[in-house]
Design a protein around this motif. Structure first.
Motif, PDB file in Angstrom:
ATOM      1  N   LYS A  36      -6.261   6.139   2.761  1.00  0.00           N
ATOM      2  CA  LYS A  36      -6.880   7.249   2.027  1.00  0.00           C
ATOM      3  C   LYS A  36      -6.779   8.550   2.824  1.00  0.00           C
ATOM      4  O   LYS A  36      -6.454   9.598   2.268  1.00  0.00           O
ATOM      5  N   GLU A  37      -7.052   8.485   4.121  1.00  0.00           N
ATOM      6  CA  GLU A  37      -6.965   9.683   4.977  1.00  0.00           C
ATOM      7  C   GLU A  37      -5.561  10.276   4.987  1.00  0.00           C
ATOM      8  O   GLU A  37      -5.388  11.477   5.146  1.00  0.00           O
ATOM      9  N   ALA A  44      -3.205   9.604   2.480  1.00  0.00           N
ATOM     10  CA  ALA A  44      -2.653   9.579   1.116  1.00  0.00           C
ATOM     11  C   ALA A  44      -1.469   8.618   0.993  1.00  0.00           C
ATOM     12  O   ALA A  44      -0.443   8.932   0.401  1.00  0.00           O
ATOM     13  N   ASP A  54      -0.281   4.947  -0.427  1.00  0.00           N
ATOM     14  CA  ASP A  54      -0.589   3.819  -1.295  1.00  0.00           C
ATOM     15  C   ASP A  54      -0.135   2.536  -0.602  1.00  0.00           C
ATOM     16  O   ASP A  54       0.887   2.511   0.078  1.00  0.00           O
ATOM     17  N   ALA A  97      -4.264   5.606  -3.018  1.00  0.00           N
ATOM     18  CA  ALA A  97      -5.055   6.423  -2.101  1.00  0.00           C
ATOM     19  C   ALA A  97      -5.404   7.804  -2.639  1.00  0.00           C
ATOM     20  O   ALA A  97      -6.292   8.449  -2.138  1.00  0.00           O
ATOM     21  N   HIS A  98      -4.717   8.286  -3.654  1.00  0.00           N
ATOM     22  CA  HIS A  98      -4.993   9.638  -4.133  1.00  0.00           C
ATOM     23  C   HIS A  98      -5.380   9.660  -5.576  1.00  0.00           C
ATOM     24  O   HIS A  98      -5.454   8.738  -6.253  1.00  0.00           O
TER      25      HIS A  98
END
Length: 145
Positions: free
Chosen positions: A110-111, A113, A115, A144-145
């Motif tokens: 996530k930090e 971006a 997947d 993640a985004h």
């Protein structure tokens, strides 16, 4: 048993020992390309720009690890990294260590971006849904985004 995420870059002697123990406990049938059991040297040989080893540490010891394999640019994949060969030391199994490593990997993804994808041909990883994964092809995808 809280773990933290670390990446194998310059392994210490203790890292080598821990990885050998980890891969000694690997599921039956996990072998390298020539049929040998996995070990620390195999892990070191596999490191590249396209392949990272994420390690879960507890008290500075490696208790679990997973490979993140970067998908080639321009490939048809809709994720950047495939999580592969998640392995947990036998003495730490059933303590949520694998789940914690996946939580840390999702935070990292996530930090940045990125997947993620986890193959699940036997449909045994439905717990990934709790971490934000959705079913995708023959596995699970973390967006993640």
């Amino acid at each position: 048993m809280p773990i933290y995420l670390d990446w194998l870059a310059q392994p210490s002697e203790q890292d080598i020992i821990d990885l050998d123990k980890l891969y000694h406990d690997a599921p039956k049938g996990w072998q390298d390309e020539i049929g040998q059991p996995l070990n620390a040297q195999w892990a070191l040989n596999c490191l590249s720009q396209d392949c990272k080893l994420a390690m879960g540490r507890f008290n500075d010891k490696v208790v679990c690890a997973a490979w993140l394999i970067k998908q080639p640019e321009g490939s048809a994949h809709t994720y950047l990294y495939r999580v592969d060969k998640l392995c947990v030391r036998s003495i730490t199994r059933e303590r949520g260590v694998a789940k914690q490593l996946m939580v840390r990997l999702c935070q990292w993804a996530k930090e940045n971006a990125y997947d993620l994808y986890v193959k699940d041909p036997d449909n045994g990883l439905s717990g990934l849904y709790e971490l934000g994964f959705v079913q995708y092809e023959q596995g699970w995808r973390y967006i993640a985004h």
